[in-house]
Design a protein around this motif. Structure first.
Motif, PDB file in Angstrom:
ATOM      1  N   ALA A  17       0.911  -1.017  -0.199  1.00  0.00           N
ATOM      2  CA  ALA A  17       0.013   0.043   0.056  1.00  0.00           C
ATOM      3  C   ALA A  17       1.064   1.350   0.067  1.00  0.00           C
ATOM      4  N   LYS A  18       1.835   1.306   0.919  1.00  0.00           N
ATOM      5  CA  LYS A  18       2.734   2.568   0.872  1.00  0.00           C
ATOM      6  C   LYS A  18       3.604   2.674  -0.480  1.00  0.00           C
ATOM      7  N   ALA A  19       3.918   1.497  -1.295  1.00  0.00           N
ATOM      8  CA  ALA A  19       4.376   1.721  -2.460  1.00  0.00           C
ATOM      9  C   ALA A  19       3.327   1.981  -3.805  1.00  0.00           C
ATOM     10  N   GLY A  20       2.155   2.443  -3.324  1.00  0.00           N
ATOM     11  CA  GLY A  20       1.176   2.862  -4.102  1.00  0.00           C
ATOM     12  C   GLY A  20       0.744   1.534  -5.328  1.00  0.00           C
ATOM     13  N   GLU A  21       0.380   0.321  -4.790  1.00  0.00           N
ATOM     14  CA  GLU A  21      -0.099  -0.731  -5.541  1.00  0.00           C
ATOM     15  C   GLU A  21      -1.574  -0.563  -5.694  1.00  0.00           C
ATOM     16  N   GLU A  22      -2.037  -1.718  -6.514  1.00  0.00           N
ATOM     17  CA  GLU A  22      -3.350  -1.688  -6.570  1.00  0.00           C
ATOM     18  C   GLU A  22      -3.710  -2.837  -5.849  1.00  0.00           C
ATOM     19  N   LEU A  23      -4.695  -2.665  -4.803  1.00  0.00           N
ATOM     20  CA  LEU A  23      -5.143  -3.680  -3.805  1.00  0.00           C
ATOM     21  C   LEU A  23      -6.657  -4.253  -3.913  1.00  0.00           C
ATOM     22  N   VAL A  24      -6.963  -5.489  -3.494  1.00  0.00           N
ATOM     23  CA  VAL A  24      -8.217  -5.821  -3.190  1.00  0.00           C
ATOM     24  C   VAL A  24      -8.577  -6.095  -2.001  1.00  0.00           C
ATOM     25  N   LEU A  25      -9.322  -5.416  -1.141  1.00  0.00           N
ATOM     26  CA  LEU A  25      -9.825  -5.782   0.256  1.00  0.00           C
ATOM     27  C   LEU A  25     -10.958  -6.425   0.145  1.00  0.00           C
ATOM     28  N   GLY A  26     -11.092  -7.854   0.607  1.00  0.00           N
ATOM     29  CA  GLY A  26     -12.118  -8.807   0.899  1.00  0.00           C
ATOM     30  C   GLY A  26     -12.802  -8.611   1.967  1.00  0.00           C
ATOM     31  N   PHE A  27     -14.103  -8.539   2.302  1.00  0.00           N
ATOM     32  CA  PHE A  27     -14.849  -8.949   3.595  1.00  0.00           C
ATOM     33  C   PHE A  27     -15.804 -10.075   3.588  1.00  0.00           C
ATOM     34  N   PRO A  41     -24.768   1.873   3.326  1.00  0.00           N
ATOM     35  CA  PRO A  41     -23.666   0.878   3.116  1.00  0.00           C
ATOM     36  C   PRO A  41     -22.464   1.274   3.300  1.00  0.00           C
ATOM     37  N   LYS A  42     -22.191   2.546   3.175  1.00  0.00           N
ATOM     38  CA  LYS A  42     -20.810   3.214   3.569  1.00  0.00           C
ATOM     39  C   LYS A  42     -20.548   3.410   4.786  1.00  0.00           C
ATOM     40  N   LEU A  43     -21.460   3.180   5.889  1.00  0.00           N
ATOM     41  CA  LEU A  43     -21.057   3.352   6.938  1.00  0.00           C
ATOM     42  C   LEU A  43     -20.944   1.941   7.920  1.00  0.00           C
ATOM     43  N   CYS A  44     -21.086   0.918   7.226  1.00  0.00           N
ATOM     44  CA  CYS A  44     -20.716  -0.340   7.952  1.00  0.00           C
ATOM     45  C   CYS A  44     -19.133  -0.438   8.242  1.00  0.00           C
ATOM     46  N   TYR A  45     -18.928  -1.501   8.959  1.00  0.00           N
ATOM     47  CA  TYR A  45     -17.555  -1.593   9.310  1.00  0.00           C
ATOM     48  C   TYR A  45     -16.682  -1.858   8.276  1.00  0.00           C
ATOM     49  N   ALA A  46     -16.912  -2.719   7.414  1.00  0.00           N
ATOM     50  CA  ALA A  46     -16.122  -3.144   6.147  1.00  0.00           C
ATOM     51  C   ALA A  46     -16.014  -1.910   5.471  1.00  0.00           C
ATOM     52  N   HIS A  47     -16.765  -0.961   4.833  1.00  0.00           N
ATOM     53  CA  HIS A  47     -16.677  -0.027   4.165  1.00  0.00           C
ATOM     54  C   HIS A  47     -15.587   1.202   4.853  1.00  0.00           C
ATOM     55  N   ARG A  48     -15.917   1.121   6.333  1.00  0.00           N
ATOM     56  CA  ARG A  48     -15.072   2.068   7.175  1.00  0.00           C
ATOM     57  C   ARG A  48     -13.655   1.817   6.770  1.00  0.00           C
ATOM     58  N   VAL A  49     -13.513   0.464   7.185  1.00  0.00           N
ATOM     59  CA  VAL A  49     -12.036   0.042   6.758  1.00  0.00           C
ATOM     60  C   VAL A  49     -11.477   0.190   5.650  1.00  0.00           C
ATOM     61  N   PHE A  50     -12.180  -0.113   4.604  1.00  0.00           N
ATOM     62  CA  PHE A  50     -11.687   0.355   3.399  1.00  0.00           C
ATOM     63  C   PHE A  50     -11.419   1.820   3.174  1.00  0.00           C
ATOM     64  N   ASP A  51     -12.153   2.750   3.800  1.00  0.00           N
ATOM     65  CA  ASP A  51     -11.985   4.206   3.797  1.00  0.00           C
ATOM     66  C   ASP A  51     -10.724   4.477   4.487  1.00  0.00           C
ATOM     67  N   TRP A  52     -10.505   3.476   5.468  1.00  0.00           N
ATOM     68  CA  TRP A  52      -9.188   4.095   6.328  1.00  0.00           C
ATOM     69  C   TRP A  52      -8.119   3.583   5.411  1.00  0.00           C
ATOM     70  N   PHE A  53      -8.076   2.688   4.742  1.00  0.00           N
ATOM     71  CA  PHE A  53      -7.067   2.349   3.767  1.00  0.00           C
ATOM     72  C   PHE A  53      -6.687   3.480   2.694  1.00  0.00           C
ATOM     73  N   ASN A  59      -1.645   6.988  -2.336  1.00  0.00           N
ATOM     74  CA  ASN A  59      -0.868   6.776  -3.408  1.00  0.00           C
ATOM     75  C   ASN A  59      -1.591   5.182  -4.298  1.00  0.00           C
ATOM     76  N   ALA A  60      -2.104   4.653  -3.252  1.00  0.00           N
ATOM     77  CA  ALA A  60      -2.443   3.246  -3.640  1.00  0.00           C
ATOM     78  C   ALA A  60      -3.875   3.294  -4.390  1.00  0.00           C
ATOM     79  N   LYS A  61      -4.147   2.168  -4.880  1.00  0.00           N
ATOM     80  CA  LYS A  61      -5.539   2.221  -5.415  1.00  0.00           C
ATOM     81  C   LYS A  61      -6.046   0.871  -4.878  1.00  0.00           C
TER      82      LYS A  61
END
Length: 360
Positions: A17-27, A41-53, A59-61
């Motif tokens: 993530a620090k290197a700016g790579e493209e990553l898939v976050l699964g829940f 939907p954007k207020l559930c824990y999973a999307h909040r974790v995604f928002d944190w990333f 610089n990452a996607k």
């Protein structure tokens, strides 16, 4: 607890993530992961974790993959994990089934099958095990899930030891975080997400030795479910007598009642030939639109030991993807399975809907 391998994977994820790579976050989990009782939907824990990333690593996607399905266990999960999660090649996965599984040997085994499918998948994803809890009485399958997680060295986040404990200490009122004693509201989801991101930050600060690559571990259970197969109209070819294939197109993993078989009349039946199986579970709809048909599951022609499949649901929260195990053996054998409608009428408000067979 030896979490070296799990810690290494999370630190590697953060480096990417620090290197700016493209990553898939699964829940992957049940209704809490799906986002039940969050106001959007954007207020559930999973999307909040995604928002944190996204905030922490601009610089990452990141791609967000929420594969939660309410009211389902790791038994169903292990059969659907490839199509709903792994085929998208996730780099990070949170697994959440501790309030959906019962604390029994069966669910310890289905959970291990699921964890092994993800842990040893091609992308070798970083993982966290999320252990949720019933806030009224502390019920959770966390203990059996942790036995599995510890064996593979996968870190966990225990809600019983954090948010639930603080609630008992009086720092939260139950109704402040969950209206029904189980599903978090927006504040509850926010607290869940913070426990997860705090755990990731904690892991990032740990030092671990750059030891030799870990070899695949032997399972701690009989591990009959790791290679579970789910038969639907896409993958199964049963003999239909009155049942018909549902021809409607399925749109996403939350479009539940598609790709199955439908029956409406007494005497309708469907016949499966099953080769070399140890376990069989029938997944069918229990509906709140009563009355609805009742069927029998007849294994190897033995009507005396038939299992009743009553599609009338006695809850009121919605239709359920019910899973009924009808075979549980240690040796692989050939079997036949017939499902026959034994009670149906013109007053029925819904059909009998057979979603799938799950065999291993």
């Amino acid at each position: 607890m030896n979490e070296v391998e799990g810690i290494k994977r999370i630190k590697k994820l953060i480096d990417k993530a620090k290197a700016g790579e493209e990553l898939v976050l699964g829940f992957f989990g049940g209704s809490i992961t799906q986002g039940s009782l969050s106001s959007e939907p954007k207020l559930c824990y999973a999307h909040r974790v995604f928002d944190w990333f996204e905030k922490e690593f601009p610089n990452a996607k990141f791609h967000y993959l929420n594969s939660g399905i309410g009211g389902t266990s790791s038994y169903f999960g292990v059969s659907r994990v490839y199509k709903d999660l792994l085929m998208y090649r996730p780099d990070f996965v949170i697994v959440d089934f501790s309030v959906n599984d019962d604390p029994t040997d069966l669910f310890k085994e289905t959970y291990e099958g699921l964890i092994r499918r993800i842990w040893y998948s091609d992308t070798e994803p970083a993982m966290l095990l999320l252990n949720n809890v019933y806030y009224d009485d502390g019920r959770t399958a966390e203990d059996i899930h942790l036995e599995v997680g510890k064996h593979y060295g996968i870190p966990n986040v225990s809600i019983k030891d954090t948010i639930y404990k603080r609630m008992l200490e009086g720092r939260y009122n139950r109704n402040d975080i969950t209206p029904d004693g189980l599903h978090p509201n927006d504040l509850g989801h926010e607290l869940l997400a913070k426990e997860i991101t705090d755990r990731i930050n904690e892991i990032c600060g740990m030092d671990v030795s750059d030891c030799q690559e870990e070899q695949e571990k032997e399972p701690v259970t009989a591990n009959r479910f790791e290679d579970s197969i789910r038969y639907t109209i896409e993958t199964g070819s049963p003999v239909l007598s009155g049942f018909r294939a549902d021809a409607r197109e399925k749109e996403g993993h939350l479009d539940f009642f598609k790709n199955g078989w439908i029956a409406t009349k007494t005497g309708d039946s469907i016949h499966f030939e099953l080769s070399g199986v140890r376990t069989v579970a029938i997944q069918y709809r229990k509906t709140i639109n009563r009355p609805a048909p009742v069927a029998l599951a007849i294994l190897d022609g033995c009507r005396e030991k038939a299992v009743v499949l009553d599609s009338n649901f006695d809850e009121d929260w919605g239709d359920c993807l019910y899973l009924q195990q009808v075979l549980n053996e240690s040796e692989r054998k050939d079997h036949t399975l017939d499902i026959e409608i034994v009670s149906a009428s013109e007053e029925d408000k819904n059909s009998f809907y057979l979603l799938s067979l799950i065999v291993s």
